[in-house]
Design an enzyme around this catalytic site. Structure first.
Site, PDB file in Angstrom:
ATOM      1  CB  THR A 198      -0.898  -0.005   1.263  1.00 17.74           C
ATOM      2  OG1 THR A 198      -1.485   1.266   1.440  1.00 17.74           O
ATOM      3  CG2 THR A 198      -0.097  -0.327   2.519  1.00 17.74           C
ATOM      4  CG  ASP A 199      -1.159   4.980  -0.956  1.00 19.39           C
ATOM      5  OD1 ASP A 199      -1.707   4.320  -0.047  1.00 19.39           O
ATOM      6  OD2 ASP A 199      -1.754   5.862  -1.606  1.00 19.39           O
ATOM      7  CD  GLU A 200      -3.506   3.310   4.177  1.00 14.79           C
ATOM      8  OE1 GLU A 200      -3.472   3.337   5.407  1.00 14.79           O
ATOM      9  OE2 GLU A 200      -4.525   3.003   3.532  1.00 14.79           O
ATOM     10  CE1 TYR A 236      -3.288  -2.719   5.715  1.00 12.75           C
ATOM     11  CE2 TYR A 236      -3.289  -0.366   5.216  1.00 12.75           C
ATOM     12  CZ  TYR A 236      -3.301  -1.684   4.788  1.00 12.75           C
ATOM     13  OH  TYR A 236      -3.315  -1.973   3.444  1.00 12.75           O
ATOM     14  CE  LYS A 241       0.137  -4.623   2.924  1.00 13.61           C
ATOM     15  NZ  LYS A 241      -0.215  -5.962   2.391  1.00 13.61           N
TER      16      LYS A 241
HETATM   17  P1  NAD Z   1      -9.517  -7.522   2.265  1.00 10.38           P
HETATM   18  O1  NAD Z   1      -9.469  -7.213   3.726  1.00 10.38           O
HETATM   19  O2  NAD Z   1     -10.756  -7.255   1.496  1.00 10.38           O
HETATM   20  O3  NAD Z   1      -9.140  -9.053   2.018  1.00 10.38           O
HETATM   21  C1  NAD Z   1      -8.115  -9.706   2.727  1.00 10.38           C
HETATM   22  C2  NAD Z   1      -8.273 -11.199   2.486  1.00 10.38           C
HETATM   23  O4  NAD Z   1      -7.192 -11.860   3.170  1.00 10.38           O
HETATM   24  C3  NAD Z   1      -9.573 -11.783   3.046  1.00 10.38           C
HETATM   25  O5  NAD Z   1     -10.159 -12.636   2.104  1.00 10.38           O
HETATM   26  C4  NAD Z   1      -9.128 -12.542   4.280  1.00 10.38           C
HETATM   27  O6  NAD Z   1      -9.957 -13.664   4.570  1.00 10.38           O
HETATM   28  C5  NAD Z   1      -7.725 -12.990   3.863  1.00 10.38           C
HETATM   29  N1  NAD Z   1      -6.845 -13.267   5.007  1.00 10.38           N
HETATM   30  C6  NAD Z   1      -6.663 -12.493   6.111  1.00 10.38           C
HETATM   31  N2  NAD Z   1      -5.801 -13.094   6.950  1.00 10.38           N
HETATM   32  C7  NAD Z   1      -5.415 -14.267   6.352  1.00 10.38           C
HETATM   33  C8  NAD Z   1      -4.531 -15.309   6.725  1.00 10.38           C
HETATM   34  N3  NAD Z   1      -3.855 -15.266   7.883  1.00 10.38           N
HETATM   35  N4  NAD Z   1      -4.369 -16.335   5.887  1.00 10.38           N
HETATM   36  C9  NAD Z   1      -5.046 -16.398   4.708  1.00 10.38           C
HETATM   37  N5  NAD Z   1      -5.907 -15.435   4.311  1.00 10.38           N
HETATM   38  C10 NAD Z   1      -6.085 -14.380   5.129  1.00 10.38           C
HETATM   39  O7  NAD Z   1      -8.281  -6.711   1.659  1.00 10.38           O
HETATM   40  P2  NAD Z   1      -8.111  -6.064   0.208  1.00 10.38           P
HETATM   41  O8  NAD Z   1      -8.661  -4.695   0.231  1.00 10.38           O
HETATM   42  O9  NAD Z   1      -8.548  -7.037  -0.817  1.00 10.38           O
HETATM   43  O10 NAD Z   1      -6.520  -5.914   0.173  1.00 10.38           O
HETATM   44  C11 NAD Z   1      -5.705  -6.965  -0.329  1.00 10.38           C
HETATM   45  C12 NAD Z   1      -4.251  -6.542  -0.202  1.00 10.38           C
HETATM   46  O11 NAD Z   1      -4.024  -5.338  -0.929  1.00 10.38           O
HETATM   47  C13 NAD Z   1      -3.815  -6.266   1.235  1.00 10.38           C
HETATM   48  O12 NAD Z   1      -2.519  -6.783   1.398  1.00 10.38           O
HETATM   49  C14 NAD Z   1      -3.806  -4.752   1.329  1.00 10.38           C
HETATM   50  O13 NAD Z   1      -2.851  -4.309   2.271  1.00 10.38           O
HETATM   51  C15 NAD Z   1      -3.427  -4.379  -0.091  1.00 10.38           C
HETATM   52  N6  NAD Z   1      -3.918  -3.059  -0.536  1.00 10.38           N
HETATM   53  C16 NAD Z   1      -5.248  -2.762  -0.438  1.00 10.38           C
HETATM   54  C17 NAD Z   1      -5.703  -1.520  -0.896  1.00 10.38           C
HETATM   55  C18 NAD Z   1      -7.160  -1.154  -0.832  1.00 10.38           C
HETATM   56  O14 NAD Z   1      -7.507   0.007  -1.092  1.00 10.38           O
HETATM   57  N7  NAD Z   1      -8.067  -2.059  -0.505  1.00 10.38           N
HETATM   58  C19 NAD Z   1      -4.791  -0.609  -1.462  1.00 10.38           C
HETATM   59  C20 NAD Z   1      -3.438  -0.971  -1.551  1.00 10.38           C
HETATM   60  C21 NAD Z   1      -3.017  -2.197  -1.096  1.00 10.38           C
HETATM   61  P1  TYD Z   2     -10.697   3.854   4.348  1.00  7.27           P
HETATM   62  O1  TYD Z   2     -11.653   3.407   3.290  1.00  7.27           O
HETATM   63  O2  TYD Z   2     -10.810   3.250   5.706  1.00  7.27           O
HETATM   64  O3  TYD Z   2      -9.233   3.713   3.753  1.00  7.27           O
HETATM   65  P2  TYD Z   2      -7.805   4.229   4.360  1.00  7.27           P
HETATM   66  O4  TYD Z   2      -7.972   4.658   5.753  1.00  7.27           O
HETATM   67  O5  TYD Z   2      -6.964   2.996   4.245  1.00  7.27           O
HETATM   68  O6  TYD Z   2      -7.371   5.331   3.451  1.00  7.27           O
HETATM   69  O7  TYD Z   2     -10.866   5.418   4.533  1.00  7.27           O
HETATM   70  C1  TYD Z   2     -10.679   6.320   3.458  1.00  7.27           C
HETATM   71  C2  TYD Z   2     -10.770   7.713   4.021  1.00  7.27           C
HETATM   72  O8  TYD Z   2     -12.107   7.937   4.470  1.00  7.27           O
HETATM   73  C3  TYD Z   2      -9.875   7.945   5.236  1.00  7.27           C
HETATM   74  O9  TYD Z   2      -9.372   9.275   5.176  1.00  7.27           O
HETATM   75  C4  TYD Z   2     -10.822   7.802   6.420  1.00  7.27           C
HETATM   76  C5  TYD Z   2     -12.139   8.281   5.864  1.00  7.27           C
HETATM   77  N1  TYD Z   2     -13.356   7.652   6.428  1.00  7.27           N
HETATM   78  C6  TYD Z   2     -14.391   8.440   6.923  1.00  7.27           C
HETATM   79  O10 TYD Z   2     -14.323   9.684   6.911  1.00  7.27           O
HETATM   80  N2  TYD Z   2     -15.502   7.807   7.411  1.00  7.27           N
HETATM   81  C7  TYD Z   2     -15.622   6.450   7.459  1.00  7.27           C
HETATM   82  O11 TYD Z   2     -16.656   5.923   7.944  1.00  7.27           O
HETATM   83  C8  TYD Z   2     -14.545   5.652   6.924  1.00  7.27           C
HETATM   84  C9  TYD Z   2     -14.628   4.145   6.936  1.00  7.27           C
HETATM   85  C10 TYD Z   2     -13.435   6.300   6.414  1.00  7.27           C
END
Ligand code: NAD
Ligand code: TYD
Length: 368
Positions: free
Chosen positions: A134-136, A160, A164
């Site tokens: 992630t960019d975070e 989190y 990561k």
């Molecule tokens: P998500 O939370 O929707 O899905 C995570 C999945 O991992 C779930 O299906 C969960 O059951 C599985 N999981 C959790 N712990 C596990 C374990 N110990 N063993 C096996 N499976 C396990 O997450 P997402 O949004 O699909 O993100 C996927 C990846 O991409 C993550 O690594 C996240 O850090 C990264 N990422 C997400 C975003 C975003 O905006 N969602 C952006 C950048 C990077």
């Molecule tokens: P989120 O979807 O949790 O992603 P991340 O924190 O990983 O960027 O949140 C996106 C942005 O929205 C973040 O600045 C927090 C804000 N946010 C709210 O203002 N209200 C909410 O209920 C949630 C879930 C997020």
């Protein structure tokens, strides 16, 4: 072509990636390994489950011997590692699981990869370990700072992002020390189908439909760089096919928006949709638009998230130059597709909103 182990393949990005990959790589097999936490939904894979090229394994990435066995038995040469605890608010409430899954879990996976792919004499079979990050990990930008890029110093601020960041470092170390062929993508905020409704966009869509408050943290001026999930899948695919081992690639959408803009945009889009559609008014009687009232009245500013990062933005120049990466979805079209998907897939979200998730959400609202 590779045969993939996709960890976390029953989560939001995983489901979209599995579909993306199988659609485009007819000769490949995909094994999904997922422990099905609250965020994983096995049935979301059903649409592609009939496909004999996909296998689902219910298991944990921390089970090193299971992963090693899967890599050997199924003769898999590629890992795409998505499994993680992924929600910042949960990491603030309880960081332990984030360390266990994201740090210890990633290390377990690296050990399994090494055990399965490195021979006794130290030579490696053909392989690739792709780590999805992630960019975070780069921390928070000021309003005028240049966007994050691959050389930006790591400065994670939440449990989190710190977990990561730690996993990114372990992946890098296994390349540097042992020669594991790794690539890493650091991506901005994703949105699209199958996103669990605790993240900003799906949470707001469902709260609007049910006439619940729309909790905007702080003043709503925090900025995220939003990317439609298919464009993230494209970035991962390109990193796998064209990326150089040891390299990292930043993936983003050039779509910086404040949170309040996102929420207002959703309000306006759903106001028009619900007012103009008798069926939607009948399905969602609690939505203010069904009574001719303004959805924006649901916006509620709530206590800010502790340590809330102000701004994320990605400079995807390296991915563009080296991999030919260009996002194809613009914000309007991606947003529309996402809203359409949630309107058309009530069985999916009503199922995932059952049980422990609903309890968590209610407690979380009460605490603000
Ligand atoms: P998500 O939370 O929707 O899905 C995570 C999945 O991992 C779930 O299906 C969960 O059951 C599985 N999981 C959790 N712990 C596990 C374990 N110990 N063993 C096996 N499976 C396990 O997450 P997402 O949004 O699909 O993100 C996927 C990846 O991409 C993550 O690594 C996240 O850090 C990264 N990422 C997400 C975003 C975003 O905006 N969602 C952006 C950048 C990077
Ligand atoms: P989120 O979807 O949790 O992603 P991340 O924190 O990983 O960027 O949140 C996106 C942005 O929205 C973040 O600045 C927090 C804000 N946010 C709210 O203002 N209200 C909410 O209920 C949630 C879930 C997020």
């Amino acid at each position: 072509m590779p045969d993939l182990l996709v960890t976390g393949g029953a989560g939001f990005i995983g489901i979209n990636l599995v579909r993306w990959w199988l659609d485009r790589h007819q000769d490949d097999r995909v094994v999904v390994l997922d422990s099905l936490t609250y965020a994983g939904n096995r049935h979301s894979l059903d649409a592609v489950m009939d496909d004999g090229r996909l296998e689902f394994v219910h298991g944990d990435i921390r089970n090193t011997s299971l992963v090693e066995e899967l890599l050997r038995d199924r003769d898999l040469d590629t890992i795409v590692h998505l499994a993680a605890e992924s929600h910042v608010d949960r990491s603030i409430e309880g960081p332990d699981e984030f360390i266990d899954t994201n740090v210890v879990g990633t290390h377990s996976l690296l050990k399994a990869a090494r055990a399965a792919w490195q021979d006794q004499d130290g030579s490696w079979r053909r392989h690739r370990f792709h780590h999805v990050s992630t960019d975070e990990v780069y921390g928070s930008l000021g309003s005028d700072d240049p966007a994050f890029h691959e050389g930006t110093r790591y400065a994670p601020n939440s449990p989190y992002s710190a977990s990561k960041a730690a996993s990114d470092h372990l992946v890098r170390a296994y390349h540097h020390t042992f020669g594991l062929e790794v690539t890493t993508t650091n991506c901005s905020n994703n949105y699209g189908p199958y996103q669990f409704p605790e993240k900003l966009i799906p949470l707001m869509i469902l709260n609007i439909l049910h006439g619940k408050p729309l909790p905007v943290y702080g003043d709503g001026m925090n900025i995220r760089d939003w990317l439609f999930v298919d464009d993230h899948c494209l970035g991962i695919e390109l990193a796998l096919l064209k990326g150089i081992p040891g390299e990292t690639y930043c993936i983003g959408g050039n779509n910086e928006r404040t949170n309040i803009d996102i929420v207002r945009m959703l309000c306006s889009m759903l106001q028009d949709r619900v007012v103009g559609d008798e069926t939607l008014r009948a399905r969602f009687p609690e939505c203010p638009a069904s009574r001719g009232e303004s959805i924006e009245g649901l916006i509620t500013f709530v206590t800010d998230r502790p340590g809330h990062d102000l701004r994320y933005a990605i400079d995807a120049g390296k991915a563009s130059n080296d991999l030919g990466y260009e996002p194809s979805e613009n914000f309007e079209s991606g947003f529309r597709k996402t809203v359409d998907w949630y309107l058309s897939n009530e069985p999916w979200w009503s199922k995932v909103m059952d049980g422990s998730y609903r309890d968590w959400l209610e407690t979380n609202y009460e605490s603000r």
